[in-house]
Design an enzyme around this catalytic site. Structure first.
Site, mmCIF file in Angstrom:
data_model
loop_
_atom_site.group_PDB
_atom_site.id
_atom_site.type_symbol
_atom_site.label_atom_id
_atom_site.label_comp_id
_atom_site.label_asym_id
_atom_site.label_seq_id
_atom_site.Cartn_x
_atom_site.Cartn_y
_atom_site.Cartn_z
ATOM 1 C CB SER A 60 -0.945 0.013 1.203
ATOM 2 O OG SER A 60 -2.039 -0.855 0.981
ATOM 3 C CE LYS A 63 -4.547 1.966 -0.540
ATOM 4 N NZ LYS A 63 -3.982 0.683 -0.108
ATOM 5 C CB SER A 115 -4.330 1.546 3.962
ATOM 6 O OG SER A 115 -3.501 1.051 2.939
ATOM 7 C CE LYS A 216 -1.420 4.027 2.823
ATOM 8 N NZ LYS A 216 -1.332 2.829 3.705
#
Length: 339
Positions: A60, A63, A115, A216
């Site tokens: 993720s 992202k 997320s 992140k």
């Protein structure tokens, strides 16, 4: 009959040993493919790295690119209708419903704080009209940033053999994102209360590391634990990437501590005058330079050879800074007297 049972038990035990052995092999194999890098944000200087050019899945942390494109190109106040394909997307989710109305801002925060894979799809469609077109834009942006060892096939980070990056490329993408004021504000937010949704941030670095301001987390079985973190202390911003790192928070903490303990950011003023050959010179604008703490800094001005047709006659040479005989910075020098 007893002998048969004994043989079956022995065979079962042997199979179990083989499975455990293979499991251990693949575990060791995966761990050997971990990667990390730490970069100072304003200068792009690499402060620490290991296997930084190894291609790996990034889960993720994908992202980050999705957020950057949305922040650059979309109206955060626009209210959109959740498309059918965004509802019920596999993996982590904020549980968007088909046909639900929500603004881009709440989707962006859901993307980065929780997320949400469903948020990623909704934002991709909002941005480009389809997921496929958005992925094309992701790859174009990666190329534009110089992340040439990266390939995206989706906006969320779901596993795919052709979805990969390197720690170095991901650091480049993350630095671009952290230089975007919208993304920077989003990823530093611990708790968000929007018009349509409210979220708390999953990134534990924000709560446990002094100066942390992003960015992140990521995890899939294929990618392992991935984390892009960022922190600012004494005016210096460091972006850290760890890929396939089982103890991602502890390792990121150790890397960031190393950087802040051993390096510092200094301003090089455009008012400083250097003698370059027989000409008084200076750099064009103020800039930052990262130096090792408690290590002498040496510099020299290197004149350019005169050549006809030079585009800028004021350009006279370059200033170079060294520590322990290693070049750490160089910049063009210009005559203080314009022609």
């Amino acid at each position: 009959m007893l002998k048969r049972i004994t043989n079956i038990a022995a065979i079962s035990f042997a199979i179990l040993l083989i499975i455990l052995s293979l499991s251990n092999y693949y575990s060791v194999s995966a761990e050997s493919k971990s990667a990390e890098i730490a970069v100072e944000l304003s200068t792009g200087r690499v402060l620490k790295e290991n296997n930084a050019d190894t291609k790996l899945p990034m889960a993720s942390t994908t992202k980050i690119m999705t957020a950057l494109l949305v922040a650059e190109d979309c109206n955060l106040d626009e209210v959109v209708t959740v498309p059918d394909i965004a509802a019920g997307v596999e993996g982590s989710s904020v549980y968007l419903k088909k046909g639900e109305e929500i603004d881009v801002k709440d989707l962006l925060y859901g993307l980065m704080l929780r997320s949400g894979n469903d948020c990623a799809v909704a934002l991709a469609v909002t941005h480009s009209g389809s997921v496929n077109k958005f992925v094309e834009r992701m790859n174009a942006k990666a190329a534009e940033l110089g992340a040439n060892n990266t390939n995206f096939v989706n906006p969320s980070g779901l596993p795919d053999d052709n979805h990969y990056t390197t720690a170095r490329d991901l650091a480049v993408i993350a630095c671009a994102a952290m230089n975007n004021s919208v993304v920077r504000e989003v990823v530093a937010t611990k708790n968000y209360n929007g018009k349509y949704r409210s979220y708390s941030n999953k990134n534990k670095m924000l709560y446990n590391y002094d100066g942390a301001n992003g960015i992140k987390t990521g995890y899939t079985v294929k990618a392992g634990r991935c984390l892009v973190s960022s922190a600012k202390r004494n005016g210096m911003d460091v972006v850290c990437v760890v890929l396939n790192c089982p103890d991602m928070y502890e390792r990121s903490t150790n890397i960031l501590d190393f950087c802040f303990n051993n390096f510092e950011l200094k301003k090089l003023s455009a008012n400083n005058i250097f003698m370059c050959g027989d000409v008084l010179c200076k750099i064009k604008k103020d800039t930052n330079i990262v130096i090792k703490k408690n290590v002498n800094v040496d510099y020299k001005a290197v004149p350019y050879k005169e050549s006809k047709g030079r585009n800028n006659d004021c350009l006279k040479g370059k200033i170079q800074f060294y520590q322990q005989k290693s070049l750490i910075f160089e910049e063009n020098l210009y005559s203080i007297v314009s022609r």
